[in-house]
Motif scaffolding. Structure first.
Motif, PDB file in Angstrom:
ATOM      1  N   LEU A 131       0.903  -0.472   0.123  1.00  0.00           N
ATOM      2  CA  LEU A 131       0.175  -0.458  -0.365  1.00  0.00           C
ATOM      3  C   LEU A 131       1.229   1.352  -0.031  1.00  0.00           C
ATOM      4  O   LEU A 131       0.767   2.129  -0.880  1.00  0.00           O
ATOM      5  N   GLN A 132       1.844   1.361   1.033  1.00  0.00           N
ATOM      6  CA  GLN A 132       2.629   2.532   0.573  1.00  0.00           C
ATOM      7  C   GLN A 132       3.302   2.863  -0.787  1.00  0.00           C
ATOM      8  O   GLN A 132       3.566   3.471  -1.366  1.00  0.00           O
ATOM      9  N   TRP A 133       3.791   1.530  -1.636  1.00  0.00           N
ATOM     10  CA  TRP A 133       4.410   1.506  -2.996  1.00  0.00           C
ATOM     11  C   TRP A 133       3.137   1.899  -3.887  1.00  0.00           C
ATOM     12  O   TRP A 133       3.766   3.193  -4.721  1.00  0.00           O
ATOM     13  N   VAL A 134       1.716   1.858  -3.170  1.00  0.00           N
ATOM     14  CA  VAL A 134       1.279   2.663  -3.781  1.00  0.00           C
ATOM     15  C   VAL A 134       0.563   4.122  -3.983  1.00  0.00           C
ATOM     16  O   VAL A 134       0.578   4.818  -4.818  1.00  0.00           O
ATOM     17  N   GLY A 135       0.522   3.915  -2.678  1.00  0.00           N
ATOM     18  CA  GLY A 135       1.008   5.399  -2.993  1.00  0.00           C
ATOM     19  C   GLY A 135       1.981   6.469  -2.887  1.00  0.00           C
ATOM     20  O   GLY A 135       1.651   8.200  -3.596  1.00  0.00           O
TER      21      GLY A 135
END
Length: 140
Positions: A131-135
């Motif tokens: 999720l951090q990578w997507v953000g």
């Protein structure tokens, strides 16, 4: 003497391991995810060629971090008073929720259908590093 050296070495390795586990746990706790700030959006396309073109463009334009293309779905729907059945591909798009309007506008501008499907569901939870990578990949 040999036993003391082994014990010392084992102690140093344990301290290093515990430090790594602590840092990983602490960093995951510090990176709290705000539920709903990211979304999974879905778009159907008439074939894989069109799906790949749209998916690649969304990623290049940073409207999506990742697009999965699911081949060979069957869609049954009513259109202009008739029941239709078509073979399609489904795009599953991971993006920021704030980018859904821009993503929808883009899909509408390039999609061959008269009425393109774009639906989005907020992501409530998931793998924190993903999720951090997507953000990080999709700007606000």
């Amino acid at each position: 003497m040999k036993a003391a050296c082994c014990a010392l070495l084992l102690s140093l390795l344990m301290v290093s391991l515990l430090r790594t586990v602590y840092q990983r746990f602490f960093s995951m706790a510090a990176e709290a995810y705000t539920p709903g700030s990211l979304s999974a959006a879905f778009v159907t396309c008439p074939n894989e060629k069109v799906g790949k073109e749209i998916a690649r463009a969304m990623v290049e334009k940073h409207l999506a971090a990742c697009v999965n293309i699911m081949p060979q779905i069957t869609s049954i729907y009513e259109w202009k008073g008739k029941i239709e059945e078509d073979r399609e591909v489904l795009l599953m798009i991971k993006t920021r929720s704030s980018q859904i309007p821009a993503l929808t506008d883009f899909v509408r501008s390039v999609h061959p259908y008269e009425v393109a499907e774009v639906i989005a569901l907020p992501i409530q939870q998931g793998n924190a590093p993903y999720l951090q990578w997507v953000g990080e990949t999709v700007p606000e």
